[in-house]
Design a protein around this motif. Structure first.
Motif, short mmCIF file in Angstrom:
data_model
loop_
_atom_site.label_atom_id
_atom_site.label_comp_id
_atom_site.label_asym_id
_atom_site.label_seq_id
_atom_site.Cartn_x
_atom_site.Cartn_y
_atom_site.Cartn_z
N ASP A 93 0.74 -1.15 -0.16
CA ASP A 93 0.06 -0.16 0.13
C ASP A 93 0.78 1.11 0.03
N TRP A 94 1.74 1.38 0.71
CA TRP A 94 2.76 2.38 0.91
C TRP A 94 3.55 2.66 -0.48
N LEU A 95 4.05 1.60 -1.01
CA LEU A 95 4.64 1.67 -2.43
C LEU A 95 3.78 2.07 -3.35
N GLN A 96 2.76 1.71 -3.21
CA GLN A 96 1.59 2.08 -4.34
C GLN A 96 1.34 3.53 -4.24
N ALA A 97 0.84 4.28 -3.26
CA ALA A 97 0.45 5.48 -3.01
C ALA A 97 1.79 6.25 -3.40
N PHE A 98 3.21 6.01 -2.78
CA PHE A 98 4.34 6.68 -2.97
C PHE A 98 4.55 6.56 -4.65
N SER A 99 4.60 5.57 -5.14
CA SER A 99 4.62 5.55 -6.63
C SER A 99 3.54 6.66 -7.56
N GLU A 100 2.40 6.35 -6.99
CA GLU A 100 1.39 7.04 -7.57
C GLU A 100 1.57 8.73 -7.46
N GLY A 101 2.06 9.26 -6.22
CA GLY A 101 2.39 10.71 -6.09
C GLY A 101 3.54 10.92 -6.99
N PHE A 102 4.54 10.14 -7.18
CA PHE A 102 5.70 10.38 -7.77
C PHE A 102 5.40 10.55 -9.17
N PHE A 103 4.70 9.59 -9.75
CA PHE A 103 4.44 9.44 -11.45
C PHE A 103 3.32 10.57 -11.64
N ALA A 104 2.51 10.71 -10.80
CA ALA A 104 1.41 11.95 -11.09
C ALA A 104 2.23 13.32 -11.43
N LEU A 105 3.06 13.72 -10.55
CA LEU A 105 3.87 14.73 -10.99
C LEU A 105 5.00 14.52 -11.90
N ALA A 106 5.65 13.22 -12.22
CA ALA A 106 6.41 13.32 -13.18
C ALA A 106 5.61 13.59 -14.56
N GLU A 107 4.37 12.85 -14.51
CA GLU A 107 3.69 13.05 -15.95
C GLU A 107 3.14 14.46 -16.13
N GLN A 108 3.06 15.26 -15.17
CA GLN A 108 2.64 16.72 -15.38
C GLN A 108 3.76 17.36 -16.05
N HIS A 109 5.07 17.00 -15.91
CA HIS A 109 6.18 17.82 -16.21
C HIS A 109 6.82 16.77 -17.24
N SER A 110 6.28 15.76 -17.89
CA SER A 110 7.00 14.88 -19.04
C SER A 110 8.45 14.35 -18.63
N VAL A 111 8.48 14.20 -17.27
CA VAL A 111 9.61 13.69 -16.72
C VAL A 111 9.74 11.88 -16.72
N GLU A 112 10.64 11.33 -17.46
CA GLU A 112 10.59 9.92 -17.31
C GLU A 112 11.65 9.39 -16.33
N LEU A 113 10.97 8.35 -15.45
CA LEU A 113 12.00 7.85 -14.71
C LEU A 113 12.86 6.52 -15.42
N VAL A 114 13.92 6.64 -15.31
CA VAL A 114 14.82 5.92 -16.28
C VAL A 114 15.64 4.92 -15.59
N GLY A 115 15.66 4.89 -14.18
CA GLY A 115 16.39 4.01 -13.36
C GLY A 115 16.53 4.19 -11.79
N GLY A 116 17.49 3.53 -11.24
CA GLY A 116 17.48 3.98 -9.72
C GLY A 116 18.23 2.75 -8.83
N ASP A 117 17.82 2.83 -7.86
CA ASP A 117 18.55 1.67 -6.96
C ASP A 117 17.63 1.38 -5.63
N THR A 118 17.45 0.19 -5.26
CA THR A 118 16.39 -0.20 -4.22
C THR A 118 17.05 -1.13 -3.10
N THR A 119 17.19 -0.60 -2.12
CA THR A 119 17.90 -1.59 -0.98
C THR A 119 17.21 -1.41 0.32
N ARG A 120 17.30 -2.34 1.20
CA ARG A 120 16.82 -2.11 2.68
C ARG A 120 17.49 -1.33 3.47
N GLY A 121 16.78 -0.54 4.42
CA GLY A 121 17.58 0.26 5.32
C GLY A 121 16.67 1.25 5.67
#
Ligand code: ADP
Ligand code: MG
Length: 319
Positions: A93-121
């Motif tokens: 649920d947390w990841l779903q909501a977080f990514s929705e908030g992120f992509f909603a703003l990204a789309e508004q500005h035509s920004v594409e998410l092209v990579g990253g890194d994911t770790t536990r911590g």
């Protein structure tokens, strides 16, 4: 859920302006001819930059917004971002909501998410944003000139007022509470304004650590000084109607409050009319708050000309 499931489910979306996006060892992007690449990184640390129970949708928005604000201050067009996440656990649920908030703003500005890194911590959110600006046209901190007007967009101190409310330093009425919490949790980066100022402003910065602290960066980089008029600073409506008893709080929020993500810029007097037209076109209030003078430091004056003593400049993680 494995790390790769998590990336695929929440952070992989189709791209159209990217040669190769999420999924390989590196992303590939093509920069348009005649453009320079503007790159900036901002990290939000749980417990330092935001409360750990912050609404994840708003956090997704803000994680990108603070980075967009840096490109706005350079006059760059945002194009791509990478997202590095350190998460204590993977809650759907947390990841779903977080990514929705992120992509909603990204789309508004035509920004594409092209990579990253994911770790536990410990919860830690870091974005690197990339954008384009025509060669030689970026707005820098170092371009302010003696005689320039100093301008600021929007309202100063609204986010800090929201934080003061969350910290129970002030009890805001409903209307002020809503606007200040929105400013704190859903800042609207001034990307269009930054683009419009490219051939007009001499210098620019985004106000993330408080007006005085951020303006000081322009002054230091440009080797100039400033005279500001306190009465002209655009303040939250709450302070306008409670000017007496909340004076100290008002000063603190407006001069030194962080998290505004407005633009502070300098421009020659001859550009005043064009700047007023930009304000109208973009529906962004732009206020002339003072001028650049020779010398060192920043002098703050009241309407009657008397000098106001400055208590605290701005937020510094190591001060
Ligand atoms: P590597 O082992 O080569 O560092 P990773 O396993 O970390 O690759 O990542 C796999 C792919 O997923 C890469 O393309 C990386 O850029 C992307 N990626 C990892 N985390 C994220 C994220 N949070 N958001 C977007 N893309 C991500
Ligand atoms: Mg990796």
């Amino acid at each position: 859920m494995s790390e790769f499931d998590l990336i695929r489910r929440f952070f992989t979306r189709p791209t159209s302006n990217t040669i190769l996006g999420v999924g390989d060892d590196a992303a590939l992007m093509r920069v348009n001819p005649g453009m320079e690449l503007a790159v900036s990184t901002d990290m939000l640390v749980g417990g330092t930059h935001f409360y750990l129970d912050t609404d994840p949708r708003q956090l997704g928005h803000k994680t990108l917004a603070v980075n967009l604000s840096d490109l706005a201050a350079m006059g760059a067009q945002p194009r791509w971002a990478t997202l590095s996440l350190s998460l204590p656990q993977a809650h759907d649920d947390w990841l779903q909501a977080f990514s929705e908030g992120f992509f909603a703003l990204a789309e508004q500005h035509s920004v594409e998410l092209v990579g990253g890194d994911t770790t536990r911590g410990p919860l830690n959110l870091s974005v690197t944003i990339m954008g384009e600006v025509p060669q030689g046209k970026a707005l820098r901190r170092s371009g302010a000139q003696v005689g320039d007007d100093i301008w600021v967009s929007g309202v100063l101190g609204e986010a800090a007022l929201g934080l003061a409310h969350l910290q129970e330093q002030v009890m805001l009425p409903e209307g002020a509470r809503q606007s200040s919490l929105a400013a704190l949790q859903q800042p609207q980066p001034r990307v269009a304004l930054g683009l419009a100022l490219r051939d007009i402003a001499h210098s620019a910065i985004d106000v993330s650590d408080g007006l005085l602290a951020d303006l000081k960066h322009i002054l230091d980089s440009s080797a100039v000084a400033a005279e500001l008029r306190y009465d002209r600073l655009p303040k939250p409506a709450y302070f306008a109607s409670n000017s007496d008893e909340t004076d100290a709080l008002a000063q603190d929020c407006v001069l030194s409050g962080g998290d505004d993500y407005e633009l502070c810029f300098t421009a020659p007097l001859a550009r005043r009319e064009e700047i007023a037209v930009i304000a109208d076109l973009l529906h962004v209030p732009l206020t002339r708050i003072g001028s650049i003078v020779s010398g060192q430091g920043c002098k703050l004056r009241a309407a009657n000309g008397s000098v106001i003593k400055i208590a605290r400049e701005g937020y510094d993680h190591f001060a």
